[in-house]
Design a protein around this motif. Structure first.
Motif, PDB file in Angstrom:
ATOM      1  N   VAL A  47       0.868  -1.177   0.000  1.00  0.00           N
ATOM      2  CA  VAL A  47       0.000   0.000   0.000  1.00  0.00           C
ATOM      3  C   VAL A  47       0.906   1.228   0.000  1.00  0.00           C
ATOM      4  O   VAL A  47       1.851   1.309   0.786  1.00  0.00           O
ATOM      5  N   GLY A  48       0.607   2.162  -0.905  1.00  0.00           N
ATOM      6  CA  GLY A  48       1.380   3.404  -0.953  1.00  0.00           C
ATOM      7  C   GLY A  48       0.692   4.440  -0.087  1.00  0.00           C
ATOM      8  O   GLY A  48      -0.450   4.795  -0.330  1.00  0.00           O
ATOM      9  N   THR A  76      11.657   3.634  -0.019  1.00  0.00           N
ATOM     10  CA  THR A  76      10.787   4.370  -0.940  1.00  0.00           C
ATOM     11  C   THR A  76      11.256   4.180  -2.373  1.00  0.00           C
ATOM     12  O   THR A  76      12.461   4.217  -2.638  1.00  0.00           O
ATOM     13  N   PRO A  77      10.332   3.961  -3.322  1.00  0.00           N
ATOM     14  CA  PRO A  77      10.748   3.797  -4.724  1.00  0.00           C
ATOM     15  C   PRO A  77      11.391   5.070  -5.276  1.00  0.00           C
ATOM     16  O   PRO A  77      10.953   6.176  -4.976  1.00  0.00           O
ATOM     17  N   PRO A 101       8.733  13.003   7.586  1.00  0.00           N
ATOM     18  CA  PRO A 101       7.817  11.951   8.032  1.00  0.00           C
ATOM     19  C   PRO A 101       6.414  12.069   7.436  1.00  0.00           C
ATOM     20  O   PRO A 101       5.717  11.069   7.312  1.00  0.00           O
ATOM     21  N   VAL A 102       5.993  13.273   7.080  1.00  0.00           N
ATOM     22  CA  VAL A 102       4.641  13.439   6.540  1.00  0.00           C
ATOM     23  C   VAL A 102       4.675  13.696   5.038  1.00  0.00           C
ATOM     24  O   VAL A 102       4.001  13.010   4.255  1.00  0.00           O
ATOM     25  N   HIS A 103       5.484  14.663   4.599  1.00  0.00           N
ATOM     26  CA  HIS A 103       5.463  15.047   3.188  1.00  0.00           C
ATOM     27  C   HIS A 103       6.368  14.155   2.362  1.00  0.00           C
ATOM     28  O   HIS A 103       7.361  14.591   1.798  1.00  0.00           O
ATOM     29  N   SER A 104       6.007  12.885   2.333  1.00  0.00           N
ATOM     30  CA  SER A 104       6.771  11.914   1.545  1.00  0.00           C
ATOM     31  C   SER A 104       5.834  10.763   1.211  1.00  0.00           C
ATOM     32  O   SER A 104       4.782  10.607   1.808  1.00  0.00           O
ATOM     33  N   GLU A 105       6.248   9.982   0.226  1.00  0.00           N
ATOM     34  CA  GLU A 105       5.508   8.778  -0.144  1.00  0.00           C
ATOM     35  C   GLU A 105       6.102   7.605   0.606  1.00  0.00           C
ATOM     36  O   GLU A 105       7.335   7.503   0.724  1.00  0.00           O
ATOM     37  N   ARG A 343      -5.729   5.164  -8.529  1.00  0.00           N
ATOM     38  CA  ARG A 343      -4.874   6.254  -8.037  1.00  0.00           C
ATOM     39  C   ARG A 343      -4.162   5.884  -6.751  1.00  0.00           C
ATOM     40  O   ARG A 343      -3.450   6.721  -6.193  1.00  0.00           O
ATOM     41  N   GLY A 344      -4.415   4.677  -6.242  1.00  0.00           N
ATOM     42  CA  GLY A 344      -3.730   4.248  -5.019  1.00  0.00           C
ATOM     43  C   GLY A 344      -4.060   5.126  -3.827  1.00  0.00           C
ATOM     44  O   GLY A 344      -3.175   5.509  -3.045  1.00  0.00           O
TER      45      GLY A 344
END
Ligand SMILES: Cc1cc2nc3c(=O)[nH]c(=O)nc-3n(C[C@H](O)[C@H](O)[C@H](O)COP(=O)(O)OP(=O)(O)OC[C@H]3O[C@@H](n4cnc5c(N)ncnc54)[C@H](O)[C@@H]3O)c2cc1C
Length: 446
Positions: A47-48, A76-77, A101-105, A343-344
């Motif tokens: 799950v992304g 992370t890819p 920690p928040v603004h990332s995939e 769209r995941g």
């Protein structure tokens, strides 16, 4: 007035995030889950989690558990690749790197996320409780009944019981979930030197989408964790993460190890009858029979999948539903807005719902009327939830009615799709715009 007590049906992504948020806010909550134990259920895929989901987890989870969540994500890819079925690269986009920690995939294994969310919640979650129906009490309470003859009473009943929600069927019988006419088959392949060698470096380090003739599609994720096959923290993992993982009890229940996750899909019409009843080797055989012209290395990965991890999914989508009169029953996540994986964002939207409902129920703890708080939650959740449903369905290929699935025109659509990605991939300004749009969509609600 007695303090607010919330009953949640379903200990999935959204239900557990809500339960953490409420407990952190000092609101009494109990979660009822049909699975018998915390290791049951199908939890096999990647799950992304996007900035919206990260934000919800950070707000609802205790700080140390949020850190455990980030420590237990896969790496992370680095790229998003578009491939042909012959494994030729149509385009490859470098994805932005971020350790925020928040603004990332983040890439998380569904089973691992479940174990994180169940951590420290033994006193909140009751397993082996299959919800059957609810009744409103004359005193303004609501009672949920379970198939073992027991029941539970509270002030608010939250349906977090996923796509097949029994709560929704009773509460909003007119709300429909339909098959999109697409079937996906998902499986995991253990990462070994042999399986690793089957993917080019960029594919191994990225997320890759294969668009193929006949509307066939396959997504490839490589999940590498900070622990090894024995569940020991890998060499070189930094101090804080190493410590968090080492003392995290969830790993005992989580058999997740480094894997390549493939998700093959096509129009249901292209699969043999009865495919939804197949599992394991029989299902792998179906995928192999449907892909004779695919690159031998990709087929080798279909063949190498762990049969126990291979399962079919009928892709489903909710139909838009008009707002309803608010009561002390409400819904979140897939129970109200099931969306295709286009769209995941299904889990991310469930997490957003949990954060929003937590915020609204905090106002009740502080004296606001319960129904006003629920109405305010629903007024916000319904529009964004169904907007995500529509966006996800519009994504190429997840709707069985897409031109991509038609016999002749589908070829032309595939050719146009490849021309588009080739052009975007070659022009730096278009590349940037493509990646920016991808990132912006997933960060829009954080
Ligand atoms: C292959 C695939 C890939 C996906 N990838 C992504 C992705 O990359 N990013 C993303 O955001 N989303 C993704 N999703 C979607 C995401 O998994 C879901 O949207 C999300 O899990 C929904 O969370 P939820 O809490 O609403 O429901 P769930 O997580 O499904 O939880 C529902 C819970 O309710 C329980 N339950 C059901 N019925 C009852 C009952 N009668 N009584 C008691 N308990 C019950 C179930 O056992 C379950 O534990 C993907 C989905 C699929 C199928």
């Amino acid at each position: 007035m007695s303090p607010l007590h919330v009953i949640v049906i379903g200990a999935g992504t959204g239900g557990m995030c809500l339960a953490h948020g409420l407990r952190r806010a000092g609101i009494s909550v109990a979660v009822y889950e049909r699975d018998r134990t915390r290791a049951d259920g199908v939890h096999g895929y990647r799950v992304g989690i996007d900035p919206t989901g990260n934000q919800a987890l950070r707000e609802c989870l205790p700080p140390e558990l949020f850190d455990t969540y980030t420590a237990t994500c896969a790496r992370t890819p680095a790229h998003f690749n578009v491939l042909t079925e012959r494994r030729r690269t149509v385009a490859s986009f470098r994805l932005p790197e971020s350790t925020d920690p928040v603004h990332s995939e983040r890439s998380v294994s569904r089973m691992t996320l479940r174990q994180v969310l169940l951590t420290g919640m033994d006193d909140v979650v009751r397993f082996g409780k299959t919800f059957t129906h609810y009744e409103h009490g004359a005193d303004g309470t609501v009672t949920a009944f379970f198939d073992d003859g027991t029941s539970a009473t509270g002030d608010l009943l939250v349906a977090a019981d996923g796509t097949g929600s029994r709560v929704r069927r009773q509460y909003l019988p007119h709300a429909k979930v339909r098959d999109t006419g697409v079937i996906a088959v998902s499986a995991k392949v253990a990462v070994t030197p042999e399986t690793r060698a089957l993917l080019p470096e960029e594919v191994f380090n990225g997320i890759s989408a294969t668009f193929a003739p006949k509307g066939q599609f396959c997504i490839w994720h490589v999940m590498e964790f900070k622990w090894d096959r024995d569940g020991e923290v890998k060499h070189g993992v930094g101090g804080n993460d190493a410590e968090l993982i080492a003392r995290w009890p969830g790993l005992l229940y989580d058999n997740t190890r480094d894997y390549i996750n493939w998700g093959f899909s096509a129009s249901a019409r292209r699969f043999p009858p009865g495919v939804m009843d197949l599992r394991g080797e029989d299902l792998k055989r179906v995928v192999l029979d449907m892909t004779p012209n695919w690159h031998p290395d990709l087929r080798a990965l279909f063949r190498a999948a762990d049969p126990g991890s291979c399962f079919p999914i009928a892709i489903r989508t909710s139909e838009p539903v008009d707002p309803w009169d608010t009561t002390n029953v409400t819904l979140l996540g897939d129970a109200v807005h099931t969306m295709t994986p286009g769209r995941g964002v299904g889990a991310n939207t469930a997490l957003r719902d949990a954060m929003l409902l937590t915020r609204r129920l905090i106002t009740v703890r502080d004296g606001a009327p319960l129904l006003d708080a629920v109405a305010s939650y629903e007024a916000e959740m319904i529009p964004y939830g169904f907007a995500r449903v529509a966006d996800s369905l519009a994504q190429n290929g997840t709707n069985g009615d897409d031109l991509l699935h038609r016999p002749v025109v589908g070829r032309a659509v595939l050719a146009a799709n490849r021309t588009f990605f080739r052009a975007v991939g070659r022009v730096p300004a278009l590349r940037r715009r493509f990646v920016d749009a991808l990132v912006a969509y997933r960060a829009a609600d954080a």
